[in-house]
Design an enzyme around this catalytic site. Structure first.
Site, short mmCIF file in Angstrom:
data_model
loop_
_atom_site.label_atom_id
_atom_site.label_comp_id
_atom_site.label_asym_id
_atom_site.label_seq_id
_atom_site.Cartn_x
_atom_site.Cartn_y
_atom_site.Cartn_z
CG ASN A 17 58.52 67.54 78.24
OD1 ASN A 17 57.97 66.99 77.07
ND2 ASN A 17 59.17 67.51 78.98
CB ILE A 94 56.64 58.38 94.02
CG1 ILE A 94 58.18 58.11 93.34
CG2 ILE A 94 55.87 56.98 93.77
CD1 ILE A 94 58.86 57.08 94.10
CG LEU A 95 51.41 61.11 91.54
CD1 LEU A 95 51.02 61.00 90.05
CD2 LEU A 95 50.93 62.13 92.21
CG HIS A 111 61.18 57.41 82.50
ND1 HIS A 111 61.44 57.90 83.57
CD2 HIS A 111 62.17 56.71 81.98
CE1 HIS A 111 62.34 57.28 84.15
NE2 HIS A 111 62.86 56.45 83.03
CB THR A 143 50.09 51.32 86.70
OG1 THR A 143 51.40 51.20 86.65
CG2 THR A 143 49.27 51.31 85.29
CD GLU A 145 55.73 47.80 87.40
OE1 GLU A 145 56.78 47.25 86.95
OE2 GLU A 145 54.77 47.11 86.80
CG LEU A 146 58.85 54.95 89.82
CD1 LEU A 146 58.17 55.98 90.00
CD2 LEU A 146 60.19 54.84 90.82
CG ASP A 147 59.89 55.56 85.97
OD1 ASP A 147 59.02 56.49 85.80
OD2 ASP A 147 60.89 55.46 86.46
C1 GRF Z 1 62.00 66.00 81.38
O1 GRF Z 1 63.19 65.59 80.73
C2 GRF Z 1 61.22 64.61 81.48
O2 GRF Z 1 61.39 63.46 80.93
C3 GRF Z 1 61.53 64.20 82.92
O3 GRF Z 1 61.71 65.56 83.41
C4 GRF Z 1 62.17 66.52 82.82
C5 GRF Z 1 61.01 67.46 82.74
O4 GRF Z 1 61.56 68.75 81.97
N1 GRF Z 1 60.59 63.29 83.72
P1 GRF Z 1 60.91 69.97 81.87
O5 GRF Z 1 60.31 70.66 83.05
O6 GRF Z 1 59.52 69.58 80.75
O7 GRF Z 1 61.67 70.97 80.95
#
Ligand code: GRF
Length: 215
Positions: A17, A94-95, A111, A143, A145-147
Site C-alpha cells: 500500500n 492498536i493505537l 482494512h 477513532t 473504536e477498533l475498525d
Molecule cells: C493490507 O492488506 C491491509 O488491508 C492490512 O494489512 C495489509 C498490509 O499490506 N491492514 P501491505 O503491507 O500494504 O502490503
C-alpha cells in the site's frame, strides 16, 4: 495548507500500500508527499522498499512500552515530521485512544473487509469460511473504536467458487491499491473530512461509503 499534503505512513509488513501511494504521488498526480515511514518492526520489508526509494524511515519497536507510552513516543516522532495526515498502511498495532483523539480526522486506515463485516484479523480466511459472496476492503477514518471509525470508500469483488485465501487476498490488495490513494487524494484536495463522527465528501455527509465494484 500550502504545498503537497504531508503524509506519515505507518507500516508493519511488506508495504504494497505504501508503494501504491508513492506511485500515485509520482505518476497519478496525488498532491501528497511521504515525509516519514514508521514501522513497529525493524524487519518489515516495507522499510527496505522505503529506504531504496530514499524515503525517511523510523523504527519504533513496542518492546517495554505499554500502549499509552508507545503512543507518546509515536507522538514525539511525528512532531518532528509534522504530517498533515497519518496513513495506516498495514500497521498492526492498536493505537491508544488518546492518540486517535489527538489526531482525530487526520488518520486513515485500510482494512481488508467490507466493514462493518469482518473486523479484526484473518479477514480473507473468514470470508471464505463464512461463504460470503462478496468481499473487499474499506478506507475509514480512525477513532478509538477498533475498525469502527467512519468509512469513506469501499471496493468489493465477487468471491470465486473454490477460490483460496492467497488468491482472494491478492485480488483484494489490488483493490486496496486503488482506493487508498483515491481517498488520500480527496483529503489532500480538501474534499474529505471527518465531522461530528461522520465522513464528509464534497460537503455531503456520507450515509454510506463510496462504492467501487469489481467483478
Ligand atoms: C493490507 O492488506 C491491509 O488491508 C492490512 O494489512 C495489509 C498490509 O499490506 N491492514 P501491505 O503491507 O500494504 O502490503
Amino acid at each position: 495548507m500550502g504545498g503537497p499534503l504531508r503524509l506519515a505512513v505507518l507500516v508493519s509488513g511488506k508495504g504494497s500500500n505504501l508503494a501504491a501511494i508513492v506511485r500515485a504521488t509520482e505518476q497519478e498526480g496525488l498532491p501528497a508527499t511521504v515525509v516519514v515511514v514508521v514501522s513497529d518492526r525493524a524487519e518489515a520489508a516495507a522499510l527496505d522498499w522505503a529506504r531504496s526509494r530514499g524515503l525517511h524511515t523510523e523504527v519504533l519497536p513496542p518492546q517495554g512500552l505499554d500502549r499509552p507510552a508507545y503512543a507518546e513516543r509515536l507522538q514525539q516522532l511525528l512532531e518532528r515530521h509534522r504530517p498533515d495526515l497519518i496513513v495506516l498502511a498495514g500497521f498492526m498495532r492498536i493505537l491508544d485512544p488518546g492518540f486517535t483523539e489527538r489526531w482525530s480526522g487526520r488518520i486513515l486506515n485500510i482494512h481488508p473487509s467490507l466493514l462493518p463485516a469482518l473486523t479484526g484479523l484473518h479477514t480473507h480466511r473468514r470470508a471464505l469460511e463464512g461463504g460470503l459472496d462478496r468481499h473487499g476492503c474499506t478506507v475509514h477514518f480512525v477513532t478509538g473504536e477498533l475498525d469502527g471509525g467512519p468509512p469513506v470508500i469501499q471496493a468489493s469483488l465477487a468471491v470465486r467458487p473454490g477460490e483460496d485465501e492467497a488468491s482472494l487476498s491478492a485480488r483484494v490488495q489490488a483493490l486496496e491499491h486503488r482506493i487508498f490513494p483515491e481517498a488520500i487524494g480527496w483529503f489532500a484536495e480538501g474534499r474529505l473530512e471527518m465531522k461530528a463522527g461522520s465522513a464528509w465528501l464534497d460537503g455531503q455527509r456520507l450515509e454510506s461509503p463510496v462504492m467501487r465494484e469489481a467483478s
